[in-house]
Design a protein around this motif. Sequence first.
Motif, PDB file in Angstrom:
ATOM      1  N   VAL A 120     -10.900  -6.457  -1.700  1.00 41.09           N
ATOM      2  CA  VAL A 120      -9.460  -6.360  -1.511  1.00 41.09           C
ATOM      3  C   VAL A 120      -9.022  -7.545  -0.675  1.00 41.09           C
ATOM      4  N   ALA A 174      -5.326   2.338   1.070  1.00 47.55           N
ATOM      5  CA  ALA A 174      -5.229   1.672  -0.224  1.00 47.55           C
ATOM      6  C   ALA A 174      -6.588   1.135  -0.663  1.00 47.55           C
ATOM      7  N   THR A 210       0.821  -6.007   3.978  1.00 49.39           N
ATOM      8  CA  THR A 210       1.148  -4.973   4.951  1.00 49.39           C
ATOM      9  C   THR A 210       0.730  -5.426   6.335  1.00 49.39           C
ATOM     10  N   PRO A 232       0.834  -1.214   0.000  1.00 48.73           N
ATOM     11  CA  PRO A 232       0.000   0.000   0.000  1.00 48.73           C
ATOM     12  C   PRO A 232       0.865   1.259   0.000  1.00 48.73           C
ATOM     13  N   PHE A 265      -0.655   4.970  -5.485  1.00 49.36           N
ATOM     14  CA  PHE A 265       0.169   3.802  -5.772  1.00 49.36           C
ATOM     15  C   PHE A 265       1.333   4.186  -6.679  1.00 49.36           C
ATOM     16  N   PHE A 309      -3.485   0.027   4.861  1.00 53.09           N
ATOM     17  CA  PHE A 309      -4.396  -0.898   4.184  1.00 53.09           C
ATOM     18  C   PHE A 309      -5.713  -0.203   3.863  1.00 53.09           C
ATOM     19  N   GLN A 360      -4.418  -7.688  -4.219  1.00 50.69           N
ATOM     20  CA  GLN A 360      -3.939  -8.249  -2.952  1.00 50.69           C
ATOM     21  C   GLN A 360      -2.914  -7.298  -2.345  1.00 50.69           C
ATOM     22  N   LEU A 361      -3.054  -7.016  -1.050  1.00 53.95           N
ATOM     23  CA  LEU A 361      -2.151  -6.120  -0.343  1.00 53.95           C
ATOM     24  C   LEU A 361      -1.309  -6.896   0.664  1.00 53.95           C
TER      25      LEU A 361
END
Length: 317
Positions: free
Chosen positions: A89, A77, A68, A37, A44, A74, A65-66
């Motif tokens: 997400v 993002a 963190t 993120p 981004f 998060f 997909q994140l």
Amino acid sequence: MILSLAPMEGLTGHVFRRVHAECFGALDRYYTPFLAPPHVGSGFGKKAAAEIEPEGNRGLNVVPQLLTKDAEAFVWAARLLAEMGYTEVNLNLGCPSGTVVAKGKGSGFLRNLAELDAFLERICAASPIPVSVKTRIGISDDTEYEAILAMYLHHPLAGLIVHPRVQKDRYQGAPRREAYGRTLEAAPFSVAYNGDIFTVEDYEDLLATYPRTRHVMLGRGMLANPALARMIRGGEGASREELRRFHDELFEAYAAEIGGNAVFRMKEWWFYAKCAFADPLAVHRRVRKARKTEEYRSAVARIFSGEELAATACFRP
């Protein structure tokens, strides 16, 4: 049945999924390789933006997909993704990489369930779009999963993708499918299976053992056999002509994006794609020494003109 493409760093990004969908038909869902993120208040970066740009994913059901452990980042993002039109997400709690785990991210986050519990409470409450999770079942022992699963059940997840290995397994050994089965029985949210579905027989065995399965994620099996999802749905395997077209379009798309580095990106793909041929070692030998584009094109021409296809393309760990 939902068939989705696994997030594999450097392999199943926006270029791969677009070309694969054009050549073999779109899957039901695609998960991006993990994105970091941006800092709260910023956008981004260039690489991540290319991955999630809506125009480049038009017609495909993509879930970013994140990776963190920062809840505020998060949520920030997730807000940016919602503005771009995304409707889900995914949180990466599965990456087994040592450098990721050392930072307490990916499967490393599973070491501190109290912190993860608080993190999930925060992001599920504040994210403007539903949150799903892709998880391992522990760090070193699958008995850890009892507490991990109990923690997940406290949260309103959009779904849980279970890769039934622990972090220390990395990608070795047989998946511990019993953990997936327990999740199917207990979870009020949707549950997906991920891990070593390399053939139609693997898929059918999973469904025979766990008939409540409704979502299967395909990873290495799809890289070795790009027609795997089609075959699961009753279609034909890939012909030589289809494989050649897929290769050529993928190479040209990478070349347009990253120039001469496309050769090295394609060699990563060949690590799996060689399994579509009867003699994977011979294929590997042909491509491994290629450095320049023309060397690579010559090696590939020899492969497609001289190497026999395998009776069934299948990744061999």
